[in-house]
Design an enzyme around this catalytic site. Structure first.
Site, mmCIF file in Angstrom:
data_model
loop_
_atom_site.group_PDB
_atom_site.id
_atom_site.type_symbol
_atom_site.label_atom_id
_atom_site.label_comp_id
_atom_site.label_asym_id
_atom_site.label_seq_id
_atom_site.Cartn_x
_atom_site.Cartn_y
_atom_site.Cartn_z
ATOM 1 N N ASN A 150 15.106 5.803 -16.025
ATOM 2 C CA ASN A 150 15.348 4.181 -16.243
ATOM 3 C C ASN A 150 16.701 4.082 -17.387
ATOM 4 O OD1 ASN A 150 13.371 3.491 -14.628
ATOM 5 N ND2 ASN A 150 12.057 3.312 -16.291
ATOM 6 N N ARG A 203 16.909 -0.156 -5.589
ATOM 7 C CA ARG A 203 17.282 -1.439 -6.045
ATOM 8 C C ARG A 203 18.346 -1.401 -7.133
ATOM 9 N NH1 ARG A 203 13.444 -5.937 -5.449
ATOM 10 N NH2 ARG A 203 11.955 -5.450 -4.098
ATOM 11 N N CYS A 210 9.979 0.486 -4.739
ATOM 12 C CA CYS A 210 8.575 0.919 -4.536
ATOM 13 C C CYS A 210 7.893 -0.431 -4.260
ATOM 14 C CB CYS A 210 8.101 1.642 -5.760
ATOM 15 S SG CYS A 210 8.387 3.147 -6.128
#
Length: 441
Positions: free
Chosen positions: A27, A99, A123
């Site tokens: 992330n 995304r 997901c």
């Protein structure tokens, strides 16, 4: 990172014991790679994990003209000096189910004056509306045109600083604002911002590049736009979500795992819950040892929340361990509305988990209730047995691995490629920890 097969057969009932390493956070690393687009000079990112999400971003940067080299393991040099517009079909093909393309919007609007975003995947854990992103970009002055196959953005008058308040402290929307505001003309005030460690690390990167970003109390961030930015040299923050997943695996399998790279300060909320359940840990300078000390595991009540609360990415792996706790545990999921899909496979393996799709209303709560939240009630201990499982999403998939490793008998897990999106070399790590498995086919 490549897997021999998308199907794995696990023979469970054996504790996971040994030492493994976690490196740069999924992330953060992917967002830091996007940030390189903002610089006038090359950036160097270190401790980049070898995961498929990184490869997706790498592909997207490459088709936009960014030259990427690998001088050493886990190190990338990203040179944006020849950034160019990519064809929509290329973007769509490289994005796949990710995304991440939405975070290219601000940097590409600054560099090229336009950006293309395909239909977004990711997901299937719940709605991840892009409205927060589009509303923020419109506030900066972007024009958003939606079509049947995606979104085209332009900024004919450039991007200007804006006052933005997020309806929810969304990590993605906070990243969007940061990546857009640093080169926007004027000052941007962002209220109700996410403040996760990965956000703070991204801010550190932007500051190294020459940005002016002030983090104020109460989730307020001020960004003063600058004329230009340089490249950065940065070592990515370690992946706390992967560390927590291996900790849950140690607890569920009655194992003992030293997670090199795990940081106490990024896991404090998780560590408190881990200890309350009955797990133990020893903090060292180079990592944390997680282990099952023997005795009975205890039930807990968990409410997921944005940082510094209990992260939603932590609950799925821990739920497997809670099936072995003596009593009734409750997990209130307040971030994603479909994150309990993975429990169906656990019930097929012998767990007793009841999902309340509208949540549990008549209980004392610390985290404010959200309209779409759900709750899972886990009654244990329940012996788990092998089963055939198809991985539904990243964290749920790793949870299924843990369940198969905990269960007696043989389990066949398909669609394991999803796990490689966020868990570096997880197959090699399982071997190091003594797991008994083979690839099918």
């Amino acid at each position: 990172m490549g897997l021999k097969s998308d199907e794995i057969v696990i023979r469970g009932g054996k504790p996971l014991i040994g030492r493994i390493e976690v490196r740069g956070a999924k992330n953060l690393a992917t967002k830091a790679m996007v940030a390189s687009l903002l610089g006038d000079t090359p950036s160097i990112l270190k401790d980049v994990p070898d995961i498929s999400d990184v490869n997706v971003v790498r592909g997207l940067l490459s088709i936009h003209g960014v030259r990427i080299t690998d001088p050493a393991r886990g190190e990338l040099i990203l040179d944006p000096s020849n950034v160019e517009t990519a064809h929509f079909a290329e973007i769509d093909a490289h994005a796949g189910s990710s995304r991440i393309p939405i975070l290219f919007c601000g940097p590409l609007l600054h560099r090229l004056g336009e950006a293309f975003i395909p239909d977004l995947g990711g997901c299937r854990i719940g709605d991840r509306p892009i409205d927060f992103h589009m509303d923020a970009l419109r506030a900066f002055g972007a024009i958003v045109d939606k079509s049947y196959n995606g979104i085209h953005l332009t900024a004919p008058n450039g991007l200007k600083g804006a006052n933005i308040e997020l309806p929810y402290p969304s990590v993605g929307a906070t990243e969007q604002v940061l990546l857009t505001a640093v080169l926007a003309e004027g000052v941007t005030e962002l209220r109700n911002a996410a403040i996760e460690p990965e956000i703070m690390d991204l801010i550190a990167i932007l500051q190294k590049m020459g940005a002016i970003v002030n983090v104020e109390p109460n989730r307020v961030i001020f960004i003063e736009g600058v004329k230009s930015l340089n490249g950065y040299t940065h070592r990515a923050i370690n992946d706390r979500n992967e560390a927590a997943s291996w900790a849950a695996a140690a607890l569920a399998t009655k194992g003992d795992i030293f997670v090199e790279g795990a940081k106490q300060q990024d896991l404090m909320t998780f560590l408190n819950v881990f200890r309350k359940v009955g797990g133990e840990f020893d903090v060292h300078e180079d990592g944390i040892r997680f282990y099952h000390p023997g005795g009975e595991l205890k039930p807990v009540v968990i409410e997921t929340d944005v940082h510094p609360g209990f992260m939603t990415d932590w609950q799925q792996p821990l739920v497997v361990a809670l099936t072995q706790a003596h009593g009734t545990s409750i997990v209130h999921e307040t971030v994603y509305e479909n994150r309990f899909q993975f429990t169906e496979a656990l019930n097929d393996m012998g767990a007793k988990i009841v999902v309340h799709k509208d949540g549990l209303k008549d209980v004392q709560r610390r985290v404010a209730r959200r309209d779409f939240e759900q709750a899972a009630v886990i009654t244990g201990p329940t012996p788990l047995h092998g089963a055939d499982i198809r991985v539904p999403d990243l964290r749920g998939g790793f949870s299924h691995l843990i369940a198969a490793l905990t269960a007696e008998g043989e389990s066949k897990i398909t669609n394991v490629g999803i796990i490689a999106r966020g868990y570096e070399h997880f197959v090699a790590k399982l071997r190091k920890l003594g797991a008994d498995f083979d690839f099918a086919g």
